[in-house]
Scaffold this motif. Structure first.
Motif, PDB file in Angstrom:
ATOM      1  N   ALA A  12      81.901  14.297 -20.121  1.00 52.54           N
ATOM      2  CA  ALA A  12      80.828  15.285 -20.024  1.00 52.54           C
ATOM      3  C   ALA A  12      79.688  14.799 -19.136  1.00 52.54           C
ATOM      4  CB  ALA A  12      80.305  15.620 -21.421  1.00 52.54           C
ATOM      5  N   TYR A  16      78.036  16.707 -15.834  1.00 58.57           N
ATOM      6  CA  TYR A  16      76.614  17.001 -15.602  1.00 58.57           C
ATOM      7  C   TYR A  16      76.151  16.396 -14.284  1.00 58.57           C
ATOM      8  CZ  TYR A  16      76.673  17.879 -20.686  1.00 58.57           C
ATOM      9  OH  TYR A  16      76.965  18.341 -21.947  1.00 58.57           O
ATOM     10  N   SER A  45      82.577  24.734 -20.267  1.00 59.27           N
ATOM     11  CA  SER A  45      81.714  24.521 -21.431  1.00 59.27           C
ATOM     12  C   SER A  45      81.946  25.570 -22.503  1.00 59.27           C
ATOM     13  CB  SER A  45      80.242  24.526 -20.999  1.00 59.27           C
ATOM     14  OG  SER A  45      79.808  25.839 -20.673  1.00 59.27           O
ATOM     15  N   ILE A  51      81.008  19.883 -23.628  1.00 58.36           N
ATOM     16  CA  ILE A  51      80.097  20.231 -22.535  1.00 58.36           C
ATOM     17  C   ILE A  51      79.044  21.185 -23.078  1.00 58.36           C
ATOM     18  CG2 ILE A  51      79.885  21.167 -20.215  1.00 58.36           C
ATOM     19  CD1 ILE A  51      81.599  18.701 -20.355  1.00 58.36           C
ATOM     20  N   ASN A  52      77.799  20.717 -23.123  1.00 54.59           N
ATOM     21  CA  ASN A  52      76.702  21.528 -23.635  1.00 54.59           C
ATOM     22  C   ASN A  52      76.166  22.431 -22.521  1.00 54.59           C
ATOM     23  OD1 ASN A  52      74.038  22.411 -24.415  1.00 54.59           O
ATOM     24  ND2 ASN A  52      74.091  20.866 -26.026  1.00 54.59           N
ATOM     25  N   PRO A  53      76.218  23.763 -22.698  1.00 55.88           N
ATOM     26  CA  PRO A  53      75.782  24.658 -21.622  1.00 55.88           C
ATOM     27  C   PRO A  53      74.297  24.528 -21.307  1.00 55.88           C
ATOM     28  CG  PRO A  53      76.177  25.881 -23.654  1.00 55.88           C
ATOM     29  CD  PRO A  53      76.703  24.503 -23.878  1.00 55.88           C
ATOM     30  N   LEU A  56      73.995  21.476 -19.199  1.00 60.30           N
ATOM     31  CA  LEU A  56      74.608  21.801 -17.911  1.00 60.30           C
ATOM     32  C   LEU A  56      73.658  22.636 -17.056  1.00 60.30           C
ATOM     33  CD1 LEU A  56      77.133  21.802 -16.082  1.00 60.30           C
ATOM     34  CD2 LEU A  56      77.836  23.905 -17.258  1.00 60.30           C
ATOM     35  N   TYR A 161      79.136  31.262 -19.360  1.00 61.53           N
ATOM     36  CA  TYR A 161      79.401  30.693 -20.689  1.00 61.53           C
ATOM     37  C   TYR A 161      79.687  31.791 -21.709  1.00 61.53           C
ATOM     38  CZ  TYR A 161      78.592  28.388 -25.166  1.00 61.53           C
ATOM     39  OH  TYR A 161      78.721  27.925 -26.442  1.00 61.53           O
TER      40      TYR A 161
END
Length: 214
Positions: A12, A16, A45, A51-53, A56, A161
Motif C-alpha cells: 500500500a 501511495y 482501493s 488501500i485507504n482511499p 490515496l 472508489y
C-alpha cells in the motif's frame, strides 16, 4: 501486465508513493499517465481494504499541488527559452500550437485556467510551467492550484472508489472498463485541445503573445 494487476502486486505504501510521484511529475510538466494511475489505484482501493482511499486521495492531491508549484518555479526562472527547450524534447505536447492555445486560455481566464486545466490532460501538463513563464502572481496560482488539486484528485478518487464499492463484483471481472473510460476521456480532451491548437497556430505566428496580467 494490466496496470491494476501490477498495482495489486505492490504494498500500500508503494501505491501511495507511486500515485503521488507520477501525478507530481505530470503536474511538473512531464507527460505521464497520472490520471490512469490514479483511477487504477482508486479502483483497487474499493476492492482491497489495504488501500485507504482517503490516504490515496491525499497523496494524489499533494503530488498535484507540489508538482504544479515546482513547475511554476521552473517556468518563472526559465521563461520562454524553457518552452522552446520543451518543444524540442516533447514536440507532440509542447508544440507551438499547443503553447499558443494554453497561453490564450491563461490570458482569458487567469487563475481559472489553472483550476480547470487540472481536468484536461494536456493543460494539466502545461499549467504550472506556463503560469510561471507568464508571471502569474503566485498567490493566485497557489489558490487555483490547491483547489484544482483537491477537486480533481480527491474527486476522482471518491467517484471511482464509490463506483467500485457499488459494482464491486462487476468491476472485478471487467476492471479494464474503468481504465478504458479514463483513457477515452483523456484522449478526447487531448484531441479537442490539439484541434484548437492547429486552428490557432497560423494566427499566433502573425502576432506576438501577450503576457498574463498581474
Amino acid at each position: 501486465m494490466h496496470v491494476q494487476e501490477w498495482l495489486d502486486s505492490v504494498p500500500a505504501v508503494a501505491v501511495y508513493a507511486l500515485v503521488g510521484l507520477v501525478i507530481g511529475l505530470e503536474s511538473l510538466g512531464i507527460p505521464l499517465p497520472g490520471e490512469i494511475i490514479l483511477v487504477s489505484a482508486a479502483l483497487m482501493s474499493s476492492q482491497h481494504s489495504g488501500i485507504n482511499p482517503i490516504v490515496l486521495g491525499a497523496c494524489a492531491t499533494a503530488g498535484a499541488v507540489i508538482g504544479d508549484s515546482i513547475g511554476y518555479a521552473i517556468g518563472r526562472k526559465g521563461g520562454r527559452p524553457l518552452l522552446a527547450w520543451l518543444a524540442n524534447k516533447f514536440p507532440r505536447h509542447f508544440s507551438e500550437g499547443h503553447v499558443a492555445t494554453a497561453e490564450r486560455s491563461f490570458e482569458k481566464w487567469g487563475m481559472w485556467a489553472v483550476f480547470f486545466g487540472r481536468f484536461v490532460a494536456l493543460l494539466r501538463i502545461f499549467a504550472g510551467p506556463l503560469a510561471g513563464v507568464l508571471h502569474m502572481p503566485y498567490w493566485k496560482f497557489l489558490i487555483a492550484n490547491v483547489l484544482g488539486g483537491i477537486c480533481w484528485a480527491g474527486g476522482t478518487t471518491a467517484v471511482v472508489y464509490y463506483v467500485g464499492m457499488v459494482a464491486e463484483d462487476w468491476l472485478k471481472r471487467f476492471s479494464y472498463v474503468g481504465l478504458a473510460v479514463a483513457v477515452l476521456i483523456g484522449v478526447a480532451s487531448m484531441l479537442v485541445v490539439r484541434r484548437k491548437a492547429r486552428k490557432a497556430q497560423p494566427a499566433e505566428r502573425a502576432a506576438e503573445p501577450v503576457n498574463a496580467g498581474e
